[in-house]
Design a protein around this motif. Structure first.
Motif, mmCIF file in Angstrom:
data_model
loop_
_atom_site.group_PDB
_atom_site.id
_atom_site.type_symbol
_atom_site.label_atom_id
_atom_site.label_comp_id
_atom_site.label_asym_id
_atom_site.label_seq_id
_atom_site.Cartn_x
_atom_site.Cartn_y
_atom_site.Cartn_z
ATOM 1 N N LEU A 396 0.836 -1.203 0.000
ATOM 2 C CA LEU A 396 0.000 0.000 0.000
ATOM 3 C C LEU A 396 0.869 1.251 0.000
ATOM 4 O O LEU A 396 0.597 2.225 -0.705
ATOM 5 C CB LEU A 396 -0.927 -0.001 1.221
ATOM 6 C CG LEU A 396 -2.031 -1.059 1.213
ATOM 7 C CD1 LEU A 396 -2.760 -1.099 2.538
ATOM 8 C CD2 LEU A 396 -3.018 -0.763 0.094
ATOM 9 N N PHE A 397 1.927 1.225 0.795
ATOM 10 C CA PHE A 397 2.838 2.360 0.919
ATOM 11 C C PHE A 397 3.457 2.699 -0.443
ATOM 12 O O PHE A 397 3.398 3.844 -0.904
ATOM 13 C CB PHE A 397 3.916 1.988 1.949
ATOM 14 C CG PHE A 397 5.002 3.004 2.137
ATOM 15 C CD1 PHE A 397 4.846 4.047 3.042
ATOM 16 C CD2 PHE A 397 6.185 2.913 1.431
ATOM 17 C CE1 PHE A 397 5.851 4.975 3.224
ATOM 18 C CE2 PHE A 397 7.194 3.834 1.607
ATOM 19 C CZ PHE A 397 7.026 4.876 2.517
ATOM 20 N N PHE A 398 4.020 1.698 -1.109
ATOM 21 C CA PHE A 398 4.692 1.984 -2.377
ATOM 22 C C PHE A 398 3.705 2.295 -3.498
ATOM 23 O O PHE A 398 4.014 3.052 -4.411
ATOM 24 C CB PHE A 398 5.637 0.846 -2.762
ATOM 25 C CG PHE A 398 6.922 0.914 -1.995
ATOM 26 C CD1 PHE A 398 7.841 1.923 -2.254
ATOM 27 C CD2 PHE A 398 7.192 0.023 -0.982
ATOM 28 C CE1 PHE A 398 9.013 2.022 -1.519
ATOM 29 C CE2 PHE A 398 8.362 0.109 -0.246
ATOM 30 C CZ PHE A 398 9.273 1.111 -0.512
ATOM 31 N N ALA A 400 1.074 4.053 -3.006
ATOM 32 C CA ALA A 400 0.787 5.470 -2.779
ATOM 33 C C ALA A 400 1.918 6.334 -3.329
ATOM 34 O O ALA A 400 1.676 7.358 -3.982
ATOM 35 C CB ALA A 400 0.579 5.732 -1.288
ATOM 36 N N VAL A 401 3.157 5.922 -3.095
ATOM 37 C CA VAL A 401 4.308 6.666 -3.622
ATOM 38 C C VAL A 401 4.203 6.763 -5.140
ATOM 39 O O VAL A 401 4.316 7.838 -5.728
ATOM 40 C CB VAL A 401 5.641 5.971 -3.238
ATOM 41 C CG1 VAL A 401 6.812 6.657 -3.931
ATOM 42 C CG2 VAL A 401 5.837 5.978 -1.740
ATOM 43 N N TYR A 404 1.295 9.004 -6.391
ATOM 44 C CA TYR A 404 1.545 10.420 -6.138
ATOM 45 C C TYR A 404 2.629 10.945 -7.082
ATOM 46 O O TYR A 404 2.548 12.068 -7.570
ATOM 47 C CB TYR A 404 1.953 10.635 -4.678
ATOM 48 C CG TYR A 404 1.948 12.091 -4.277
ATOM 49 C CD1 TYR A 404 0.772 12.702 -3.846
ATOM 50 C CD2 TYR A 404 3.103 12.861 -4.350
ATOM 51 C CE1 TYR A 404 0.745 14.031 -3.496
ATOM 52 C CE2 TYR A 404 3.091 14.202 -4.005
ATOM 53 C CZ TYR A 404 1.910 14.776 -3.578
ATOM 54 O OH TYR A 404 1.887 16.104 -3.243
ATOM 55 N N PHE B 108 -5.656 4.664 4.141
ATOM 56 C CA PHE B 108 -5.166 5.105 2.841
ATOM 57 C C PHE B 108 -5.717 6.486 2.484
ATOM 58 O O PHE B 108 -5.001 7.351 1.991
ATOM 59 C CB PHE B 108 -5.560 4.086 1.769
ATOM 60 C CG PHE B 108 -4.747 4.197 0.527
ATOM 61 C CD1 PHE B 108 -3.512 3.580 0.442
ATOM 62 C CD2 PHE B 108 -5.184 4.947 -0.545
ATOM 63 C CE1 PHE B 108 -2.739 3.698 -0.686
ATOM 64 C CE2 PHE B 108 -4.414 5.070 -1.689
ATOM 65 C CZ PHE B 108 -3.195 4.440 -1.749
ATOM 66 N N ASN B 111 -3.959 9.175 4.346
ATOM 67 C CA ASN B 111 -2.702 9.556 3.702
ATOM 68 C C ASN B 111 -2.948 10.573 2.584
ATOM 69 O O ASN B 111 -2.210 11.547 2.446
ATOM 70 C CB ASN B 111 -2.009 8.304 3.160
ATOM 71 C CG ASN B 111 -0.787 8.625 2.333
ATOM 72 O OD1 ASN B 111 0.113 9.293 2.808
ATOM 73 N ND2 ASN B 111 -0.782 8.188 1.102
ATOM 74 N N ILE B 115 -1.051 14.104 3.009
ATOM 75 C CA ILE B 115 0.250 14.157 2.324
ATOM 76 C C ILE B 115 0.659 15.590 1.998
ATOM 77 O O ILE B 115 1.832 15.953 2.144
ATOM 78 C CB ILE B 115 0.249 13.256 1.069
ATOM 79 C CG1 ILE B 115 1.665 13.091 0.530
ATOM 80 C CG2 ILE B 115 -0.678 13.792 -0.027
ATOM 81 C CD1 ILE B 115 1.837 11.967 -0.456
ATOM 82 N N PHE B 120 5.290 14.007 2.843
ATOM 83 C CA PHE B 120 5.310 12.559 2.681
ATOM 84 C C PHE B 120 5.963 11.810 3.840
ATOM 85 O O PHE B 120 5.442 10.767 4.262
ATOM 86 C CB PHE B 120 5.998 12.176 1.366
ATOM 87 C CG PHE B 120 6.082 10.704 1.184
ATOM 88 C CD1 PHE B 120 4.974 9.984 0.768
ATOM 89 C CD2 PHE B 120 7.243 10.016 1.487
ATOM 90 C CE1 PHE B 120 5.032 8.619 0.654
ATOM 91 C CE2 PHE B 120 7.302 8.638 1.371
ATOM 92 C CZ PHE B 120 6.189 7.939 0.945
ATOM 93 N N LEU B 127 0.803 5.965 7.138
ATOM 94 C CA LEU B 127 0.165 4.994 6.239
ATOM 95 C C LEU B 127 0.693 3.591 6.516
ATOM 96 O O LEU B 127 -0.070 2.640 6.653
ATOM 97 C CB LEU B 127 0.425 5.387 4.788
ATOM 98 C CG LEU B 127 0.059 4.357 3.712
ATOM 99 C CD1 LEU B 127 -1.435 4.101 3.699
ATOM 100 C CD2 LEU B 127 0.516 4.814 2.329
ATOM 101 N N PHE B 128 2.021 3.481 6.626
ATOM 102 C CA PHE B 128 2.603 2.150 6.831
ATOM 103 C C PHE B 128 2.217 1.586 8.199
ATOM 104 O O PHE B 128 1.769 0.447 8.317
ATOM 105 C CB PHE B 128 4.125 2.219 6.703
ATOM 106 C CG PHE B 128 4.780 0.865 6.792
ATOM 107 C CD1 PHE B 128 4.921 0.074 5.665
ATOM 108 C CD2 PHE B 128 5.234 0.371 8.004
ATOM 109 C CE1 PHE B 128 5.491 -1.186 5.743
ATOM 110 C CE2 PHE B 128 5.814 -0.893 8.084
ATOM 111 C CZ PHE B 128 5.948 -1.662 6.948
ATOM 112 N N SER B 131 -1.497 0.753 8.318
ATOM 113 C CA SER B 131 -1.840 -0.445 7.556
ATOM 114 C C SER B 131 -1.379 -1.692 8.296
ATOM 115 O O SER B 131 -2.114 -2.675 8.389
ATOM 116 C CB SER B 131 -1.186 -0.413 6.178
ATOM 117 O OG SER B 131 -1.489 0.781 5.519
ATOM 118 N N LEU B 166 8.808 14.457 -4.044
ATOM 119 C CA LEU B 166 7.737 14.157 -3.090
ATOM 120 C C LEU B 166 7.678 15.336 -2.123
ATOM 121 O O LEU B 166 8.701 15.960 -1.854
ATOM 122 C CB LEU B 166 8.034 12.865 -2.316
ATOM 123 C CG LEU B 166 7.994 11.547 -3.091
ATOM 124 C CD1 LEU B 166 8.525 10.410 -2.241
ATOM 125 C CD2 LEU B 166 6.593 11.254 -3.567
#
Lengths: 499, 175
Positions: A396-398, A400-401, A404, B108, B111, B115, B120, B127-128, B131, B166
């Motif tokens: 999920l984290f990556f 989102a990266v 974005y 999610f 986030n 963000i 970020f 987020l991590f 989750s 980011l």
């Protein structure tokens, strides 16, 4: 010998230190992500796409090719050591590889798979070098009606060959086509399905769709059914093969690509069918039939080689026609579009450095894979022990990266989640994901070709079937559509004969 | 065409629960109506060049959606079932764990909201951690550290090494 010279130039591009570095990073990242349980090659390439955003196209694609081959290789490690294939093409590797690992022959299974990948990839890529320029030069003359026919073929093939239900495949394709409609009409600038939103007017980025369906959809789906007791991977040492094993497998390695390559080039679901066919072939030809199902090494070597060669076959239609035949190729096509490059017959003329650098880097990548993965295998196997909450949180984290990074818009993250929820629902109700992705990617292109063809013919429908090529393709489509009935008729005929 | 197994339900369940796939059909129907409405309310006058305008394909897709919705409903009523997808970490014998899915979707979405204001490194770490928590990890010492480390590392690798910008947020301004 023109393509040989171009290939040598390509090696000149691929072997510069910086590109060699990208290839090595790509191979390592691809293997690491591919080994992780639950991540197949398509999700791996979709997740790793943003890594290449900051690079210039050649470097990006060289890295991408490494990721692709690495992820495929990593996937077979998972099947052999965990017996839980992440994707259909790896099922066969698990049938024989996992019993081998259980019997303490995991090292040999991994080696047979690794060398199989190497052999299949090498032969497949050599065939790619030999065939792709020819296909491209033949395809240069084909026009809008032909392109449209090919794309219709891709739509029909992807909905009717894959999966068990045509209706569900068609539903998935239509969902993809609808997502592809969002935005400004390419020819008139008319707003479609934007509901007045400025951000939707740009359309929904293919990368977001791919990451949403493959990564978010999968992570949510797994989260809803997370296995509480996680399967234990079988510990394994450094892969190696004894003389007796090499004697048994070398023919399988060479046979695999003959089955894999052609199937990769046509829209028939990628490596799934050829790995199975290769398995059946090996079983029939083997002198150790009794070992099949209990850990026959040929059953690992042949199918893995076929899978790798089918990846090369996939590249033929992807690079020369712009036609993605697998999920990975679809994501790769999206990556090309990111750089404003349109794969197709003109690609070899317009971007020779890029294409030949990419092809040369496939060879480089395979050598790197073999050199790195054999000694690193025990380390990769450790990745299988990653706690599942971290694994899926990381996905999920990556994701989102990546979403974005596409445009720096927080709204994209919301769209990503919505598409992820669609992907979740599709998994719940057995709608295959690939048709949707193909629909998003090819839908807008198909519409453009359709309208171009009809403009030329001044609106007459005959403008779609006025070339021998397009007529042939439509004939193939009719056969595909009629196949279930044809099969029934053939079966009935056979039964009558036997009675 | 029917697929999947047509085994009778082991436990008696309500009809609707058993045929929840009808919901997919309804959604497809609604989507079809939406696409058709959008296509037919489009004002195409001078913008059209060539015989096929911007409407044609949406109309075809919309009609096809309606058609597939009806066919799917018919298939489900005749006992066809879409096979739920299996996988390495998937246990289909248990019922769906909706709480986890909703929690994950919430995290999610959080986030997406955070963000831009927080940057970020902070939103990604949340987020991590969120989750991992939703998925059942309860190491209160280890989880936040891993989340913060991963988020910072990702930020530096993407932002500084790979050239993918980011948002740093207030945290990066302080550092």
């Amino acid at each position: 010998m023109d393509s040989l010279n171009s290939l040598l130039d390509g090696f000149g591009t691929a072997l510069t230190p910086i590109n060699l570095l990208w290839a090595a990073i790509g191979v390592l990242l691809g293997t690491a992500i591919g080994v992780l349980p639950g991540i197949g090659p398509a999700m791996a390439v979709a997740l790793l796409l943003p890594v290449t955003y900051g690079l210039e196209p050649t470097g990006a694609f060289i890295m991408f090719a490494g990721i692709y081959y690495g992820a495929m290789f990593g996937g077979s490690t998972t099947s052999i050591l965990l017996n839980t294939p992440g994707e259909s093409a790896a099922v066969v590797a698990a049938i024989e590889g996992n019993p081998m690992a259980k019997a303490g022959r995991g090292a040999q299974a991994l080696a047979a798979a690794a060398i199989g990948h190497f052999a299949g990839g090498m032969i497949g890529t050599i065939l790619l070098v030999a065939l792709a320029p020819t296909v491209a030069s033949l395809a240069v003359d084909i026009g809008a009606p032909d392109y449209f026919a090919i794309m219709v073929l891709a739509f029909i093939a992807v909905t009717s060959v894959l999966g068990s239900s045509r209706i569900r495949g068609a539903a998935s394709l239509l969902i993809g086509l609808t997502i592809g409609l969002v935005g400004l009409d390419q020819m008139t600038g008319q707003q479609r399905l934007t509901f007045g939103s400025l951000q939707l007017a740009d359309g929904i980025d293919v990368v977001i769709v791919a990451v949403g369906l493959f990564a978010i959809g999968e992570a949510l789906w797994v989260a809803a059914h997370l296995r509480r007791a996680v399967a234990e991977p079988i510990p394994v040492g450094r892969p190696w093969l004894g003389k007796a094993d090499v004697k048994r497998t070398w023919k399988s390695w060479l046979r695999g690509p003959l089955i894999g390559f052609p199937f990769g080039a046509i829209p028939a679901g990628g490596a799934e069918i050829p790995t199975f066919l290769s398995y059946v072939t090996e079983k029939r030809l083997s002198r150790h039939k009794e070992e099949f199902g209990k850990g026959a090494i040929e059953g690992v070597a042949g199918p893995e080689s076929a899978a790798s060669a089918s990846a090369a076959g996939t590249l033929v239609s992807m690079l020369t026609l712009g036609l993605p035949t697998t999920a990975v190729a679809a994501v790769m096509l999206a990556a090309f579009q990111q750089y404003g490059i349109q794969p197709g017959p003109l690609l070899f003329e317009r971007e020779p450095d890029l294409v030949w650098g990419l092809i040369a880097s496939l060879f480089v990548g395979m050598v790197l894979l073999l050199l790195l993965n054999l000694p690193l295998a025990p380390l990769w196997a450790k990745l299988l022990r990653i706690p599942r909450p971290y694994l899926y949180a990381g996905i999920l984290f990556f994701a989102a990266v990546g979403a974005y990074a596409v445009g720096g818009e927080a709204l994209d993250l919301v769209i990503l989640l919505v598409i992820g929820l669609i992907g979740f629902g599709m998994r719940r109700y057995g709608l295959p994901v690939l048709p949707a992705v193909i629909g998003v990617i090819l839908g807008p292109a198909a519409e453009q070709q359709l309208r171009r063809a009809l403009q030329i013919s001044d609106g007459s429908v005959t403008g779609l079937v006025n070339t021998p090529f397009s007529v042939t393709v439509y004939a193939v489509i009719v056969i595909l559509l009629a196949w279930p009935w044809l099969k029934k008729v053939v079966m009935r005929g056979r039964r009558n004969v036997s009675v | 065409m029917t697929t999947g197994t047509e085994t009778p339900a082991r436990r008696p369940r309500s009809w609707l629960r058993e045929h929840s796939e009808i919901g997919v059909s309804v959604l497809l129907l609604l989507l079809g109506v939406l696409v058709l409405t959008d296509a037919l309310t489009m004002d195409v006058d001078i913008t059209q060049r060539g015989p096929v305008g911007p409407r044609t394909v949406p109309v075809v897709v919309g009609i096809a959606l309606l058609l597939v919705a009806v066919l799917l409903a018919a298939d489900v009523l005749r006992g066809g079932r879409g096979e739920a997808e299996g996988g390495e970490d998937i246990d289909l014998s248990e019922p769906s764990d909706w709480r986890t899915v909703l929690l994950l979707a919430g995290v999610f979405l959080g986030n997406a909201v955070l963000i831009d204001p927080l940057g970020f490194p902070i939103s990604g770490a949340l987020l991590f951690w969120g989750s991992a928590y939703a998925l059942g990890s309860r190491h209160y010492d280890r989880d936040p550290l891993i989340a913060a480390g991963l988020s910072l590392l990702t930020f530096f690798v993407f932002n500084n090494l790979l050239g993918v910008p980011l948002p740093g947020g207030p945290l990066m301004e302080v550092l």
